[in-house]
Design a protein around this motif. Structure first.
Motif, PDB file in Angstrom:
ATOM      1  N   ALA A  55       0.844  -1.206   0.000  1.00  0.00           N
ATOM      2  CA  ALA A  55       0.000   0.000   0.000  1.00  0.00           C
ATOM      3  C   ALA A  55       0.877   1.254   0.000  1.00  0.00           C
ATOM      4  CB  ALA A  55      -0.927  -0.006   1.212  1.00  0.00           C
ATOM      5  N   GLU A  56       1.992   1.195   0.717  1.00  0.00           N
ATOM      6  CA  GLU A  56       2.929   2.320   0.719  1.00  0.00           C
ATOM      7  C   GLU A  56       3.527   2.537  -0.663  1.00  0.00           C
ATOM      8  OE1 GLU A  56       5.435   5.433   2.302  1.00  0.00           O
ATOM      9  OE2 GLU A  56       3.428   4.626   2.662  1.00  0.00           O
ATOM     10  N   GLN A  61       3.635   5.850  -5.533  1.00  0.00           N
ATOM     11  CA  GLN A  61       3.474   5.895  -6.981  1.00  0.00           C
ATOM     12  C   GLN A  61       2.417   6.916  -7.391  1.00  0.00           C
ATOM     13  OE1 GLN A  61       5.464   3.901  -9.284  1.00  0.00           O
ATOM     14  NE2 GLN A  61       4.709   5.712 -10.367  1.00  0.00           N
ATOM     15  N   ALA A  62       1.323   6.986  -6.635  1.00  0.00           N
ATOM     16  CA  ALA A  62       0.267   7.946  -6.960  1.00  0.00           C
ATOM     17  C   ALA A  62       0.782   9.382  -6.830  1.00  0.00           C
ATOM     18  CB  ALA A  62      -0.936   7.727  -6.038  1.00  0.00           C
ATOM     19  N   ARG A  82      14.048  17.203  -5.312  1.00  0.00           N
ATOM     20  CA  ARG A  82      14.591  16.404  -4.215  1.00  0.00           C
ATOM     21  C   ARG A  82      13.795  16.644  -2.925  1.00  0.00           C
ATOM     22  NH1 ARG A  82      19.106  13.669  -2.704  1.00  0.00           N
ATOM     23  NH2 ARG A  82      20.012  13.925  -4.774  1.00  0.00           N
ATOM     24  N   GLU A  83      13.415  17.905  -2.675  1.00  0.00           N
ATOM     25  CA  GLU A  83      12.624  18.211  -1.487  1.00  0.00           C
ATOM     26  C   GLU A  83      11.268  17.514  -1.538  1.00  0.00           C
ATOM     27  OE1 GLU A  83      10.922  22.091   1.006  1.00  0.00           O
ATOM     28  OE2 GLU A  83      12.160  22.372  -0.808  1.00  0.00           O
ATOM     29  N   PHE A  84      10.665  17.472  -2.736  1.00  0.00           N
ATOM     30  CA  PHE A  84       9.392  16.769  -2.905  1.00  0.00           C
ATOM     31  C   PHE A  84       9.552  15.278  -2.585  1.00  0.00           C
ATOM     32  CE2 PHE A  84       7.339  13.971  -6.106  1.00  0.00           C
ATOM     33  CZ  PHE A  84       6.056  13.981  -5.602  1.00  0.00           C
ATOM     34  N   ASP A  87       9.795  14.879   1.071  1.00  0.00           N
ATOM     35  CA  ASP A  87       8.543  15.161   1.775  1.00  0.00           C
ATOM     36  C   ASP A  87       7.576  13.981   1.707  1.00  0.00           C
ATOM     37  OD1 ASP A  87       9.454  17.643   2.504  1.00  0.00           O
ATOM     38  OD2 ASP A  87       8.386  18.730   0.922  1.00  0.00           O
ATOM     39  N   ILE A  88       7.531  13.306   0.584  1.00  0.00           N
ATOM     40  CA  ILE A  88       6.581  12.196   0.454  1.00  0.00           C
ATOM     41  C   ILE A  88       7.143  10.896   1.032  1.00  0.00           C
ATOM     42  CG2 ILE A  88       5.509  13.243  -1.582  1.00  0.00           C
ATOM     43  CD1 ILE A  88       6.882  11.073  -3.290  1.00  0.00           C
TER      44      ILE A  88
END
Length: 403
Positions: A55-56, A61-62, A82-84, A87-88
């Protein structure tokens, strides 16, 4: 349910149940009831964790898909990207300093450099070839490949080309000069190899007798040391043999009767249950597990036709020789085998859980391949250090590795 047997809530396909109870468990030291009880407990404990990890993957991926849709084309701001990712949770913080220790690791994994093969477990002949590829003919490898130039009349063909053969022998003599140099002269001029008092003596065509620069490179010999069948050497942790035979088609024309040089080659091989095979049901899984069992027990064989003749292939034995001190010694005759399991994402109908859902195939592989390999902890036929090497593929981040 007639084609399945229920054990501790698991619904096991009859062929798989029969294989595990009649073939995989006998000799393992584990009782059937204990195996099914403990495997069912593992499935209850770890299946939800596997589901959460997948699920992770879907969550990441989404979010990645959404970002790429909003930022089409080449990435223009790498720092923001890279920050994005951080963050995820796709990129994690670097861990603190850690110390890792190992034990019972075979030299083929820890210190010995060499080629590694990957071979489908479903093809017994290929698996045997990979295991037996620990040792190979240098003459054959040179003659049959572009390591030797085809130019100048040395082209490969259906028949033997003596021009090419001469180049193979010249290449091999240079290999000996490079790896086991002599105190005087060259292996190109050798007319006889003998062992006296544990040391190698090489007679040259000019009448001079010379020796190895490093006597320790000679490990031993087979046959009469004054007329050896083979001499065993070591170089950078790998071993090779000079083979002699005055009656051989090649050896009879060689001044020293050298017929071949046999090298340690593929020192490890991955027996693959994953990408190189398709195992869609219990029958397929049983066939794959049975080949792995044969490799571990040492009794796997394969019959095939070649040139109109029926041949049977077996696992090669260890290579026995007499050590320099006169004692019996041997070298591992087969590649050290690792087994690659299916990844986290696959399921198999070979076993259904209490709700009738296919279980995670990677868990089944881990249990059964380890159960089979457990025999080797006593026999040490595969791992001399007493270890089982399971390759877990397609890990997506440290959480999956920890799992």
């Amino acid at each position: 349910m007639s084609d399945r047997i229920v054990c501790d809530g698991l619904q096991i396909a009859v062929p798989l149940h029969a294989f595990i109870e009649r073939e995989a468990l006998p000799g393992s030291g584990i009782e059937p009831a204990n195996f099914w009880r403990d495997f069912a407990a593992i499935m209850r404990e770890l299946s939800p964790k596997n589901t959460a990890l997948l699920a992770e993957r879907d969550r990441l991926q989404a979010q990645l898909d959404a970002w790429y849709a909003a930022h089409p084309g080449p990435i223009t701001d790498m720092d923001a990207y890279r920050e994005f990712l951080h963050d995820i949770g796709y990129l994690g913080d670097a861990p603190a300093d850690v110390a890792v220790t190992t034990a019972n690791v075979d030299e083929e994994i820890a210190v010995q450099a060499g080629p590694q093969l990957v071979v489908p477990v479903s093809n017994a002949r290929y698996a045997l070839n990979a295991a037996n590829a620990r040792w190979g003919s240098l003459y054959d490898a040179l003659y049959g490949t572009d390591a030797i130039d085809d130019a100048g009349g040395a082209a490969r063909g259906k028949g033997y080309n003596p021009v090419r053969g001469a180049r193979v022998i010249a290449f091999a003599r240079q290999f000996l000069d490079d790896t086991i140099p002599l105190t005087h002269g060259s292996h190109r001029d050798a007319v006889a190899y003998t062992v006296a008092s544990g040391a190698l003596a090489v007679a040259l065509r000019d009448g001079v007798t010379t020796h190895l620069r490093d006597d320790a490179q000679l490990l031993g010999w087979r046959g009469d040391p004054t007329r050896p069948e083979a001499l065993v050497f070591a170089h950078h942790g790998l071993r090779f043999e000079i083979a002699f035979d005055a009656a051989d088609a090649i050896g009879r024309d060689d001044p020293a009767h050298v017929k071949d040089i046999v090298l340690e080659a593929a020192v490890t091989s991955i027996i693959d249950f994953e990408d190189s095979i398709a195992a869609v049901d219990a029958d397929d899984k049983v066939a794959a597990y049975r080949n792995w069992l044969g490799l571990i027990r040492g009794d796997l064989s394969a019959e095939f036709d070649k040139g109109g003749k029926s041949l049977t292939r077996h696992l090669n034995p260890d290579r026995a020789y007499t050590a320099r001190g006169g004692s019996a010694a041997s070298l591992h005759g087969r590649a050290l085998l690792l087994v690659r399991n299916v990844g986290h994402h696959m399921t198999t109908p070979a076993i259904l859980d209490v709700d009738g859902n296919p279980i995670f195939e990677g868990m089944l592989d881990a249990a059964v391949t380890a159960l089979i390999a457990k025999r080797d902890l006593a026999s040490r036929r595969n791992s001399r250090a007493g270890s089982i090497y399971i390759v877990k593929p397609k890990m997506h981040g440290p959480a999956e590795v920890a799992f």
